[in-house]
Design a protein around this motif. Structure first.
Motif, PDB file in Angstrom:
ATOM      1  N   GLU A 195       0.838  -1.214   0.000  1.00 16.39           N
ATOM      2  CA  GLU A 195       0.000   0.000   0.000  1.00 16.39           C
ATOM      3  C   GLU A 195       0.861   1.249   0.000  1.00 16.39           C
ATOM      4  O   GLU A 195       1.686   1.432   0.905  1.00 16.39           O
ATOM      5  CB  GLU A 195      -0.927  -0.010   1.224  1.00 16.39           C
ATOM      6  N   ARG A 218     -15.540   3.462  12.960  1.00 14.78           N
ATOM      7  CA  ARG A 218     -14.290   4.236  12.933  1.00 14.78           C
ATOM      8  C   ARG A 218     -13.155   3.425  13.591  1.00 14.78           C
ATOM      9  O   ARG A 218     -12.026   3.431  13.120  1.00 14.78           O
ATOM     10  CB  ARG A 218     -14.522   5.588  13.643  1.00 14.78           C
ATOM     11  N   LYS A 273      -7.025  -0.558  11.732  1.00 17.19           N
ATOM     12  CA  LYS A 273      -6.426  -1.034  10.469  1.00 17.19           C
ATOM     13  C   LYS A 273      -5.165  -0.224  10.187  1.00 17.19           C
ATOM     14  O   LYS A 273      -4.156  -0.762   9.729  1.00 17.19           O
ATOM     15  CB  LYS A 273      -7.442  -0.901   9.335  1.00 17.19           C
ATOM     16  N   ASN A 317      -1.386  -1.511   9.538  1.00 12.38           N
ATOM     17  CA  ASN A 317      -0.579  -1.204   8.351  1.00 12.38           C
ATOM     18  C   ASN A 317       0.893  -1.335   8.710  1.00 12.38           C
ATOM     19  O   ASN A 317       1.687  -1.939   7.993  1.00 12.38           O
ATOM     20  CB  ASN A 317      -0.834   0.234   7.887  1.00 12.38           C
ATOM     21  N   LEU A 370      -5.674  12.973   8.728  1.00 14.74           N
ATOM     22  CA  LEU A 370      -7.144  13.046   8.708  1.00 14.74           C
ATOM     23  C   LEU A 370      -7.662  14.339   9.320  1.00 14.74           C
ATOM     24  O   LEU A 370      -8.616  14.926   8.822  1.00 14.74           O
ATOM     25  CB  LEU A 370      -7.738  11.840   9.460  1.00 14.74           C
TER      26      LEU A 370
HETATM   27  C1  MEV Z   1      -5.388   3.380   5.269  1.00 14.68           C
HETATM   28  O1  MEV Z   1      -4.667   2.247   4.927  1.00 14.68           O
HETATM   29  C2  MEV Z   1      -5.399   3.563   6.767  1.00 14.68           C
HETATM   30  C3  MEV Z   1      -6.265   4.715   7.274  1.00 14.68           C
HETATM   31  O2  MEV Z   1      -7.590   4.593   6.760  1.00 14.68           O
HETATM   32  C4  MEV Z   1      -6.245   4.636   8.771  1.00 14.68           C
HETATM   33  C5  MEV Z   1      -7.193   5.597   9.462  1.00 14.68           C
HETATM   34  O3  MEV Z   1      -8.203   6.009   8.869  1.00 14.68           O
HETATM   35  O4  MEV Z   1      -6.905   5.895  10.651  1.00 14.68           O
HETATM   36  C6  MEV Z   1      -5.742   6.026   6.782  1.00 14.68           C
END
Ligand code: MEV
Length: 462
Positions: free
Chosen positions: A96, A286, A292, A296, A396
């Motif tokens: 990713e 959320r 997630k 990563n 974000l």
């Molecule tokens: C994308 O791989 C991960 C995010 O969606 C995590 C998040 O929203 O905190 C950017």
């Protein structure tokens, strides 16, 4: 129910392959190639990913069954992780775009702000023997000390090496589950496996326990009649390890966060950041995405070091639901002019055994990290997870995630159109200040490749 002949006809129609595993690699490739319009091209493509060195290729072929090629993933480095006063350049295997860049940016910011601090809370692993038995539970409970001794003795030949390294079986507990399923019991066994993930060690011990447990009921003079029958259902480790826990945190003065966004002071940034974390704590939708983002980083280092990222993920998500509702794995405190952000989670990692020493690149990853023990790898992985999550929330609550993400994704889109190096350079320049969108990149390439015709297309479109 489908009759046998009908079933065979159905399988034939579905092109079921029999005896695939018995074919040679080339035969497998040839057979699978028939599913493609151009079999020769498919075989050529698959073979182009073979390792040049047949000895090395053999290692990969033997990891798993029915291999016909290798599936490449990028192997990147997130440099400058200051963790408990030591600098690490962290290997990450992930496809990713943005994840390695995000981890690197976070690592850089926190290395200028005290770094990551970690603590290992516990390192206990768990396995279970699930069995069905119909007898006097109180009697079985009173015989547990004897049974335990017998079970531990039965696995001496397996545990002695682990004991020399400071690990082994910690405890064996009888769990009565008869309220949930008639006559259902468990032996819940806790283990310390030191630097190994210990899956094989735990499962071997459990299977030995199962045999011994059956004999115990048969041989014990305290049980009679049906009490002598014990049906073993299964013996397997649990990937849920709520007592194999690490904490990683970062902390700084609020004013140091002032550089995060042109329009926000450090205090305003921390206020928004805290709200984002609180939302992940109360809202399951959320929380899932929030966590997630943590995975990563954690999956990427788990993969790079040859660890079982599926186990780590399954465990982390179960832990996130431990109080009956899925929630964020991170917590935050903004008080007395300080920003404190923390990740606490189970991390079941190993640095010896399994793929950690077999995969040539996993070995190199561990070497790059200074050959850490399992506890140190837990500390590093938790810090990387926190770093990725911090970077995600930061984006974000400020400029949004898409700007940075699509900038990184630009190359992927360009590659889909077989862009040349020159076209890529021009596209990077062109999109430096512009929003990267699939259609916009396609249009840009078209106008580069055929300026006159493209103008016509745009004109006709209008
Ligand atoms: C994308 O791989 C991960 C995010 O969606 C995590 C998040 O929203 O905190 C950017």
């Amino acid at each position: 129910m489908m009759g046998l002949n009908k079933k065979l006809a159905f399988l034939k129609k579905k092109e079921i392959i029999c005896g695939f595993s018995k074919l040679s690699k080339n035969q497998k490739l040839a057979l699978i190639s028939t599913h493609f319009e151009n079999p020769a091209e498919f075989i050529k493509e698959m073979k182009s990913f073979f390792h040049d060195d047949p000895e090395k290729q053999k290692i990969f072929d033997e990891f798993s069954e029915n291999t016909i090629s290798n599936f490449y993933f990028p192997y990147g480095i997130a440099p400058n992780f200051l963790i408990d006063g030591k600098v690490y350049h962290v290997p990450m295997v992930i496809e990713e775009s943005s994840v390695v860049a995000a981890a690197s940016k976070s690592a850089k910011f926190w290395s200028d702000n005290g770094g990551f601090h970690t603590e290992i809370i516990s390192t206990v692993k768990i396995g279970q023997v699930h069995f069905i038995w119909n007898g006097n539970v109180d009697k079985l409970r009173s015989l547990m000390p004897d049974l335990k001794e017998r079970l531990i003795e039965s696995t001496r030949h397996i545990t002695s090496n682990m004991e020399q390294r400071g690990g082994g079986i910690l405890d064996i507990e009888l769990v009565d589950k008869t309220d949930d399923i008639q006559d259902y019991f468990q032996l819940k066994v806790t283990f310390e496996t030191i630097d190994s993930m210990g899956a094989n060690f735990i499962n071997t011990c459990l299977e030995e326990f199962a045999v011994e447990l059956k004999s115990f009921f048969i041989e014990s003079p305290y049980f009679t009649g049906k009490e002598k029958d014990c049906e073993i259902i299964m013996s397997i480790l649990s990937n849920y390890t709520p007592d194999c826990i690490v904490t990683a945190f970062v902390e700084c003065n609020l004013e140091n966060l002032g550089i995060m966004d042109d329009e926000l002071t450090g205090e305003q940034f921390a206020w928004k950041f805290e709200k984002a974390v609180r939302i992940a704590q109360i809202d399951t939708y959320r929380a899932t995405t929030h966590n997630k983002g943590i995975f990563n980083g954690i999956d990427a280092i788990a993969l790079a070091t040859g660890n079982d990222f599926r186990a780590v993920g399954a465990c982390g998500h179960t832990y996130a639901s431990r109080n009956g509702k899925y929630t964020s794995l991170t917590d935050i405190k903004v008080e007395n002019g300080k920003f404190h952000y923390q990740l606490t989670m189970p991390l079941y990692l190993g640095t010896v055994g399994g793929l950690t020493n077999l995969h040539p690149l996993a070995k190199k990853s561990l070497e790059l990290l200074g050959n850490p023990n399992a506890k140190d790898l837990m500390r590093i992985a938790a810090s990387v997870g926190l770093a990725n999550n911090f970077a995600a929330i930061k984006s974000l609550v400020t400029k949004g995630i898409q700007k940075g993400h699509m900038k990184m994704h630009l190359l992927n889109i360009l590659n889909q159109f077989d862009a040349t190096d020159e076209e890529k350079e021009k596209a990077k320049e062109y999109f430096y200040e512009k929003k990267v969108m699939y259609n916009a990149v396609e249009s840009f390439l078209k106008s580069l490749r055929n300026p006159i015709q493209h103008k016509k297309i745009i004109y006709a479109g209008k």
